[in-house]
Design a protein around this motif. Structure first.
Motif, short mmCIF file in Angstrom:
data_model
loop_
_atom_site.label_atom_id
_atom_site.label_comp_id
_atom_site.label_asym_id
_atom_site.label_seq_id
_atom_site.Cartn_x
_atom_site.Cartn_y
_atom_site.Cartn_z
N TYR A 307 -4.48 8.20 -5.63
CA TYR A 307 -5.81 7.71 -5.32
C TYR A 307 -5.74 6.42 -4.51
CZ TYR A 307 -10.77 6.63 -6.19
OH TYR A 307 -12.10 6.35 -6.05
N ALA A 308 -4.81 5.55 -4.86
CA ALA A 308 -4.65 4.30 -4.12
C ALA A 308 -4.25 4.55 -2.67
CB ALA A 308 -3.60 3.41 -4.80
N GLN A 309 -3.38 5.54 -2.47
CA GLN A 309 -2.97 5.85 -1.10
C GLN A 309 -4.14 6.40 -0.29
OE1 GLN A 309 0.42 4.89 -0.28
NE2 GLN A 309 -0.19 4.04 -2.26
N ALA A 310 -4.94 7.28 -0.92
CA ALA A 310 -6.11 7.83 -0.23
C ALA A 310 -7.11 6.72 0.11
CB ALA A 310 -6.78 8.88 -1.11
N LEU A 311 -7.30 5.77 -0.81
CA LEU A 311 -8.23 4.67 -0.57
C LEU A 311 -7.81 3.79 0.60
CD1 LEU A 311 -8.92 3.53 -4.26
CD2 LEU A 311 -10.56 4.64 -2.72
N VAL A 321 -14.25 0.75 -0.20
CA VAL A 321 -13.49 -0.35 -0.79
C VAL A 321 -13.97 -1.68 -0.21
CG1 VAL A 321 -11.21 -1.42 -0.98
CG2 VAL A 321 -11.47 1.05 -1.32
N GLU A 322 -14.12 -1.72 1.11
CA GLU A 322 -14.59 -2.95 1.77
C GLU A 322 -15.99 -3.34 1.31
OE1 GLU A 322 -14.26 -1.85 5.84
OE2 GLU A 322 -12.06 -2.00 5.88
N ALA A 323 -16.81 -2.34 0.99
CA ALA A 323 -18.18 -2.62 0.55
C ALA A 323 -18.26 -2.94 -0.94
CB ALA A 323 -19.08 -1.43 0.87
N GLY A 324 -17.14 -2.83 -1.63
CA GLY A 324 -17.13 -3.12 -3.05
C GLY A 324 -17.58 -1.97 -3.93
N GLU A 325 -17.77 -0.79 -3.34
CA GLU A 325 -18.19 0.38 -4.12
C GLU A 325 -17.03 0.98 -4.90
OE1 GLU A 325 -20.32 3.23 -1.71
OE2 GLU A 325 -21.03 1.65 -0.37
N LEU A 326 -15.82 0.84 -4.36
CA LEU A 326 -14.61 1.30 -5.03
C LEU A 326 -13.58 0.18 -4.99
CD1 LEU A 326 -14.27 4.86 -3.39
CD2 LEU A 326 -15.09 4.36 -5.70
N SER A 327 -12.61 0.25 -5.87
CA SER A 327 -11.56 -0.76 -5.88
C SER A 327 -10.21 -0.10 -6.07
CB SER A 327 -11.80 -1.80 -6.98
OG SER A 327 -11.85 -1.17 -8.25
N LEU A 328 -9.18 -0.72 -5.51
CA LEU A 328 -7.83 -0.19 -5.64
C LEU A 328 -7.34 -0.38 -7.07
CD1 LEU A 328 -6.19 -1.61 -2.39
CD2 LEU A 328 -6.48 0.79 -2.92
N GLN A 330 -4.82 -1.44 -9.99
CA GLN A 330 -3.92 -2.58 -10.04
C GLN A 330 -2.52 -2.19 -9.60
OE1 GLN A 330 -4.08 -4.24 -13.99
NE2 GLN A 330 -5.95 -5.40 -13.55
N ARG A 331 -1.87 -3.12 -8.92
CA ARG A 331 -0.49 -2.95 -8.45
C ARG A 331 -0.34 -1.73 -7.55
NH1 ARG A 331 2.91 -6.40 -10.31
NH2 ARG A 331 4.72 -5.16 -9.75
N SER A 332 -1.36 -1.47 -6.74
CA SER A 332 -1.26 -0.38 -5.78
C SER A 332 -0.23 -0.72 -4.72
CB SER A 332 -2.63 -0.16 -5.09
OG SER A 332 -3.61 0.20 -6.01
N ARG A 333 0.54 0.28 -4.35
CA ARG A 333 1.52 0.09 -3.30
C ARG A 333 0.90 0.37 -1.95
NH1 ARG A 333 7.35 0.74 -5.41
NH2 ARG A 333 7.81 0.53 -3.19
N LYS A 334 1.42 -0.30 -0.93
CA LYS A 334 0.99 -0.01 0.43
C LYS A 334 1.41 1.41 0.79
CE LYS A 334 1.47 -4.79 2.03
NZ LYS A 334 2.18 -5.70 2.97
N PRO A 335 0.70 2.06 1.71
CA PRO A 335 1.12 3.39 2.15
C PRO A 335 2.54 3.39 2.70
CG PRO A 335 -1.10 2.93 2.90
CD PRO A 335 -0.57 1.65 2.33
N SER A 336 3.28 4.43 2.36
CA SER A 336 4.65 4.62 2.86
C SER A 336 5.56 3.47 2.47
CB SER A 336 4.63 4.81 4.39
OG SER A 336 3.93 5.97 4.74
N SER A 337 5.59 3.15 1.17
CA SER A 337 6.49 2.10 0.69
C SER A 337 7.62 2.69 -0.14
CB SER A 337 5.70 1.06 -0.11
OG SER A 337 4.98 1.66 -1.16
N PHE A 338 8.05 3.88 0.25
CA PHE A 338 9.16 4.56 -0.40
C PHE A 338 10.15 5.01 0.66
CE2 PHE A 338 5.87 4.73 -3.55
CZ PHE A 338 6.54 4.63 -4.76
N MET A 346 4.92 -4.50 -2.61
CA MET A 346 3.74 -4.02 -3.31
C MET A 346 2.59 -4.98 -3.09
SD MET A 346 5.53 -2.84 -6.88
CE MET A 346 4.04 -2.21 -7.57
N ASN A 347 1.38 -4.43 -3.10
CA ASN A 347 0.19 -5.27 -2.97
C ASN A 347 0.07 -6.17 -4.19
OD1 ASN A 347 -0.43 -3.97 -0.62
ND2 ASN A 347 -2.02 -2.67 -1.52
#
Length: 348
Positions: A307-311, A321-328, A330-338, A346-347
């Protein structure tokens, strides 16, 4: 079997006959598992042949997909993923952006594991789960559902092979994928006469445990240990399988989620990846046998990671997310951090 990654500067992807996974003889299944494990450690990519997915099922999906994308854009936008309740449906050009890359000139239709509306996880508001929202196109639902079911069943068998490759009971993962957020993507790359031999979909790893891909034209490239891009062209009768982020976590890096991209090519191209995942709330962390004293990955819930990657990738979700309707999470990783891209931190 070995629990150490031996990523190499490979120049080709191996072809593995998995028919032995369907044998009653354990030694046959173990032989295939060893080949799967070797490829997962050294490359993170492989072709599989000897599978039971019917050619009529594949051709049915291709026919239905071409009919869908041949429709006018305004018709397809009635199925826009941004209007869905469960992140499924039509994905127009420019909707996805990986990291700081540019939008891709492709369109897609996303289908998920069919979870009924009265399922406890759906009633509980679990992201990414719920019934599919099908377009009113004759034969589309039937063809796509048949393909999904057969390839998801293939994924179940491959997961058993990976379990054996890791020295586990072959049914170790069986209970982890009962109602997973496993997505099938029908992707269309239109003919582009101005295309140059350049990256298309930016370098990325897949979020899930592994991916089973069918494509009808070249374009896929895989990053090796020396930073060179290796072509992975279609092979008749074969699926491409690649390790995703979650198996890299479970093996503490022994299996590698190898970065890949789609090269921009002029010819029209269709691609069908099914991303095999565990159930949303499955806790993913390194397995005990991979505890070498250095814990390279934090435990995470597979669904939250997806879900964090999709967001961070889909434009309609990024706006929310920018509008505050959804939030990442906790400890979401940036896309393609593997994989070879794991140097990204990590964020916060």
């Amino acid at each position: 079997m070995s629990t150490t990654s031996t990523v190499t500067a490979f120049d080709r992807v191996p072809v593995i006959d998995i028919s032995g996974l369907y044998s009653d003889r354990l030694e046959d299944r173990l032989q295939v598992a060893e080949a799967l494990g070797n490829a997962a450690r050294a490359i993170g990519f492989l072709y599989v042949v000897g599978h039971p997915v019917a050619q009529t099922t594949i051709e049915g999906l291709r026919k239905a997909t071409k009919a869908y994308f041949a429709q006018p854009l305004e018709t397809k936008m009635r199925d826009y993923i941004g209007a869905s309740k469960t992140h499924k449906g039509f994905v127009p050009r420019g909707e996805e952006v990986y990291g700081k890359g540019v939008p891709d000139l492709k369109e897609a239709f996303d289908i998920g594991f069919e979870v009924p509306a009265d399922h406890p996880l759906v009633l509980g508001g679990t992201p990414l789960l719920g019934p599919n929202e099908w377009p009113p196109l004759d034969g589309f639902r039937e063809a796509a559902s048949r393909y999904y079911d057969e390839v998801f069943t293939l994924g179940h068998k491959l997961f058993q092979g990976f379990a054996l490759a890791l020295g586990l009971d072959e049914h170790y993962f069986d209970e982890m994928a009962k109602a997973p957020p496993s997505k099938l993507r029908l992707i269309h790359y239109p003919f582009n006469a101005d295309a140059e031999d350049a990256p298309g979909i930016g370098a990325h790893t897949d979020y899930e445990c592994f991916t089973i891909l069918l494509a009808d034209n070249p374009g896929l490239e895989v990053l090796n240990a020396e930073g060179s891009w290796i072509d992975v062209p279609p092979i008749e009768g074969a699926f491409v399988v690649n390790i995703g982020d979650m198996l890299e976590v479970m093996t503490n890096g022994a299996f590698v989620a190898t970065a890949h991209r789609v090269r921009k090519v002029s010819q029209e191209r269709y691609s069908f990846p099914l991303f095999y995942a565990c159930d949303y709330h499955t806790r993913i962390e390194p397995l005990p046998q991979f505890n070498d004293g250095e814990r390279r990955y934090e435990a995470m819930a597979i669904g939250e990671h997806m879900y964090a990657q999709a967001l961070q990738t889909y434009q309609y979700l990024k706006r929310k997310v920018e509008a505050g309707e959804l939030s990442l999470p906790q400890r979401s990783r940036k896309p393609s951090s593997f994989g070879h891209l794991k140097q990204q931190s990590m964020n916060d």
